[in-house]
Design a protein around this motif. Structure first.
Motif, PDB file in Angstrom:
ATOM      1  N   PHE A  51       0.824  -1.218   0.000  1.00 31.88           N
ATOM      2  CA  PHE A  51       0.000   0.000   0.000  1.00 31.88           C
ATOM      3  C   PHE A  51       0.860   1.271   0.000  1.00 31.88           C
ATOM      4  N   TYR A  62      -9.268   9.779  -5.117  1.00 28.44           N
ATOM      5  CA  TYR A  62     -10.542   9.823  -4.382  1.00 28.44           C
ATOM      6  C   TYR A  62     -11.271  11.146  -4.549  1.00 28.44           C
ATOM      7  N   ARG A  70     -19.933   8.504  -4.250  1.00 30.03           N
ATOM      8  CA  ARG A  70     -20.030   7.438  -3.224  1.00 30.03           C
ATOM      9  C   ARG A  70     -19.906   8.051  -1.843  1.00 30.03           C
ATOM     10  N   HIS A  71     -18.927   8.938  -1.644  1.00 33.95           N
ATOM     11  CA  HIS A  71     -18.761   9.591  -0.336  1.00 33.95           C
ATOM     12  C   HIS A  71     -20.041  10.354   0.044  1.00 33.95           C
ATOM     13  N   GLU A  92     -12.080   6.041  11.216  1.00 40.52           N
ATOM     14  CA  GLU A  92     -12.077   5.754   9.776  1.00 40.52           C
ATOM     15  C   GLU A  92     -10.916   4.812   9.453  1.00 40.52           C
ATOM     16  N   LEU A  93     -11.253   3.627   8.966  1.00 39.21           N
ATOM     17  CA  LEU A  93     -10.224   2.616   8.657  1.00 39.21           C
ATOM     18  C   LEU A  93      -9.832   2.738   7.184  1.00 39.21           C
ATOM     19  N   HIS A  96      -6.716   6.515   3.414  1.00 43.36           N
ATOM     20  CA  HIS A  96      -5.896   6.920   2.265  1.00 43.36           C
ATOM     21  C   HIS A  96      -5.432   8.372   2.442  1.00 43.36           C
ATOM     22  N   ASP A 115      -4.414   4.510   8.482  1.00 41.61           N
ATOM     23  CA  ASP A 115      -4.066   3.825   7.237  1.00 41.61           C
ATOM     24  C   ASP A 115      -2.750   3.088   7.449  1.00 41.61           C
ATOM     25  N   ILE A 116      -2.559   2.026   6.675  1.00 42.11           N
ATOM     26  CA  ILE A 116      -1.340   1.227   6.811  1.00 42.11           C
ATOM     27  C   ILE A 116      -0.142   1.918   6.141  1.00 42.11           C
ATOM     28  N   SER A 117      -0.423   2.832   5.204  1.00 42.03           N
ATOM     29  CA  SER A 117       0.666   3.481   4.459  1.00 42.03           C
ATOM     30  C   SER A 117       1.076   4.795   5.114  1.00 42.03           C
ATOM     31  N   LEU A 139      -1.565   2.589  11.102  1.00 46.89           N
ATOM     32  CA  LEU A 139      -1.737   1.272  11.733  1.00 46.89           C
ATOM     33  C   LEU A 139      -2.310   0.260  10.765  1.00 46.89           C
ATOM     34  N   VAL A 141      -5.041  -2.391  10.405  1.00 48.73           N
ATOM     35  CA  VAL A 141      -6.315  -2.656  11.086  1.00 48.73           C
ATOM     36  C   VAL A 141      -6.465  -4.122  11.510  1.00 48.73           C
ATOM     37  N   MET A 156     -14.388   1.684   4.622  1.00 49.87           N
ATOM     38  CA  MET A 156     -14.780   1.930   3.226  1.00 49.87           C
ATOM     39  C   MET A 156     -13.674   1.509   2.268  1.00 49.87           C
ATOM     40  N   ASP A 157     -14.020   0.567   1.403  1.00 55.78           N
ATOM     41  CA  ASP A 157     -13.092   0.061   0.381  1.00 55.78           C
ATOM     42  C   ASP A 157     -11.786  -0.456   0.985  1.00 55.78           C
ATOM     43  N   ILE A 158     -11.903  -1.159   2.082  1.00 57.19           N
ATOM     44  CA  ILE A 158     -10.712  -1.741   2.708  1.00 57.19           C
ATOM     45  C   ILE A 158     -10.883  -3.251   2.911  1.00 57.19           C
ATOM     46  N   TYR A 161      -9.349  -6.245   0.949  1.00 61.76           N
ATOM     47  CA  TYR A 161      -7.919  -6.527   1.157  1.00 61.76           C
ATOM     48  C   TYR A 161      -7.681  -7.393   2.387  1.00 61.76           C
TER      49      TYR A 161
HETATM   50  C1  LIG Z   1      -9.073   1.691  -1.652  1.00 64.85           C
HETATM   51  S1  LIG Z   1      -8.461   2.817  -0.427  1.00 64.85           S
HETATM   52  C2  LIG Z   1      -9.972   3.465   0.299  1.00 64.85           C
HETATM   53  C3  LIG Z   1      -9.926   4.946   0.638  1.00 64.85           C
HETATM   54  C4  LIG Z   1     -11.152   5.486   1.366  1.00 64.85           C
HETATM   55  N1  LIG Z   1     -11.500   4.699   2.524  1.00 64.85           N
HETATM   56  C5  LIG Z   1     -12.355   5.566   0.460  1.00 64.85           C
HETATM   57  O1  LIG Z   1     -13.202   4.654   0.488  1.00 64.85           O
HETATM   58  O2  LIG Z   1     -12.469   6.546  -0.280  1.00 64.85           O
HETATM   59  C6  LIG Z   1      -7.971   1.631   0.793  1.00 64.85           C
HETATM   60  C7  LIG Z   1      -7.020   2.180   1.814  1.00 64.85           C
HETATM   61  O3  LIG Z   1      -6.906   1.205   2.855  1.00 64.85           O
HETATM   62  C8  LIG Z   1      -5.555   1.109   3.251  1.00 64.85           C
HETATM   63  N2  LIG Z   1      -5.350  -0.236   3.832  1.00 64.85           N
HETATM   64  C9  LIG Z   1      -5.334  -1.431   3.198  1.00 64.85           C
HETATM   65  N3  LIG Z   1      -5.126  -2.439   4.078  1.00 64.85           N
HETATM   66  C10 LIG Z   1      -5.001  -1.857   5.301  1.00 64.85           C
HETATM   67  C11 LIG Z   1      -4.772  -2.363   6.607  1.00 64.85           C
HETATM   68  N4  LIG Z   1      -4.612  -3.678   6.828  1.00 64.85           N
HETATM   69  N5  LIG Z   1      -4.716  -1.493   7.643  1.00 64.85           N
HETATM   70  C12 LIG Z   1      -4.873  -0.159   7.427  1.00 64.85           C
HETATM   71  N6  LIG Z   1      -5.089   0.382   6.206  1.00 64.85           N
HETATM   72  C13 LIG Z   1      -5.156  -0.451   5.151  1.00 64.85           C
HETATM   73  C14 LIG Z   1      -4.755   1.377   1.978  1.00 64.85           C
HETATM   74  O4  LIG Z   1      -3.458   1.864   2.246  1.00 64.85           O
HETATM   75  C15 LIG Z   1      -5.632   2.424   1.284  1.00 64.85           C
HETATM   76  O5  LIG Z   1      -5.203   3.723   1.587  1.00 64.85           O
END
Ligand SMILES: C[S@@+](CC[C@H](N)C(=O)[O-])C[C@H]1O[C@@H](n2cnc3c(N)ncnc32)[C@H](O)[C@@H]1O
Length: 260
Positions: A51, A62, A70-71, A92-93, A96, A115-117, A139, A141, A156-158, A161
């Motif tokens: 990521f 985004y 969507r938001h 918020e998990l 991004h 976010d993980i990044s 962190l 998640v 959202m959108d996580i 993964y």
């Molecule tokens: C597709 S983006 C979604 C952005 C935003 N939530 C949205 O829906 O507009 C997914 C985000 O989740 C983060 N992510 C993926 N796996 C993760 C994890 N295990 N822990 C934290 N963040 C994570 C990625 O780095 C990325 O920034």
């Protein structure tokens, strides 16, 4: 029926059968390829590195119109369920670069965005630097602890993964535990291709918005209160924007366990 009509009918039957067999083989090949990518992501790659690279490459936008729609749909629906007054504390998990975080900030007492990044976190921090009610933390998640309790949690959108039912239920359990008694969980997730959603592996590798939303809805700790497609028709918008499911859950008052 004449001979030539009989011949035409059986030729059409053969063509249909061949087409169905080829389609079945193609779908199974794609499923195996998808499972190989799941195995690679689950066991052989470092998600932080993955990521980090995506964020550094600026691959995701985004601020594009469909993402912003969507938001907006999420914010409108939360306003229907929670009203337009302050929504309290939000987690918020996967924030991004903080586009949605900024939306939340004006509606909440405090937003804990993670976010993980580290690149994504730095960009989210910069975007929200004028807002003292926003905190951004790096962190994972799946591994790290969520401190505190929240009125709202956004995943959202996580979730696409998170690879494997065990890990998905582990995260679901952490999320439910971090929700206040009458808290609201918001999920948005890409539906993904039919061959993945309908794959024979779906009970042990839940993937795609429909399957993930159903799995969360089947947990006694959560009660599904809203579900829709984005865009409405539930169809992808060309190759660049996959249709999403948007779902919202209230925490069940009796609590309940996760793990079915
Ligand atoms: C597709 S983006 C979604 C952005 C935003 N939530 C949205 O829906 O507009 C997914 C985000 O989740 C983060 N992510 C993926 N796996 C993760 C994890 N295990 N822990 C934290 N963040 C994570 C990625 O780095 C990325 O920034």
């Amino acid at each position: 029926m004449g001979w030539d009509q009989d011949f035409k009918a059986s030729a059409e039957g053969i063509v249909d059968t061949v087409r169905a067999v080829v389609q079945g083989l193609t779908n199974n090949y794609r499923r195996v390829r998808y499972l190989a990518s799941v195995a690679r992501s689950r066991w052989f790659t470092d998600p932080q590195d993955t990521f980090e690279q995506i964020s550094l490459s600026r691959a995701w936008d985004y601020e594009s119109e469909l993402e912003r729609q969507r938001h907006r749909r999420v914010l409108e629906e939360v306003a229907c369920l929670r009203g337009t007054a302050n929504w309290g504390n939000a987690l918020e998990l996967g924030c991004h670069d903080g586009v949605f975080t900024l939306d939340l900030a004006s509606r909440c007492t405090h937003v804990m965005a993670c976010d993980i990044s580290s690149d994504a976190c730095a960009r989210a921090r910069l975007r929200c630097s004028a807002l003292s009610q926003v905190e951004v933390a790096r962190l994972n998640v799946e591994i790290d602890t969520f401190h505190g309790k929240y009125d709202l949690i956004f995943a959202m959108d996580i979730l696409n993964y998170v690879y494997g039912r065990d890990r998905m239920l582990g995260l679901c359990s952490k999320i439910s535990a971090a929700l206040e008694r009458d808290g609201l969980l918001v999920i948005t997730e890409c539906r993904l291709a039919h061959y993945i959603q309908d794959g024979w592996f779906r009970s042990w590798v839940p993937a795609g918005g429909d399957i993930i939303v159903d799995l969360f809805a089947s947990q006694p700790a959560l009660r599904l209160v809203h579900r829709e497609f984005h865009p409405d028709a539930g169809q992808d918008v060309g190759p660049h924007y996959m249709a999403h499911v948007i779902a919202m859950y209230e925490k069940n008052e009796e609590g309940g366990t996760i793990g079915r």
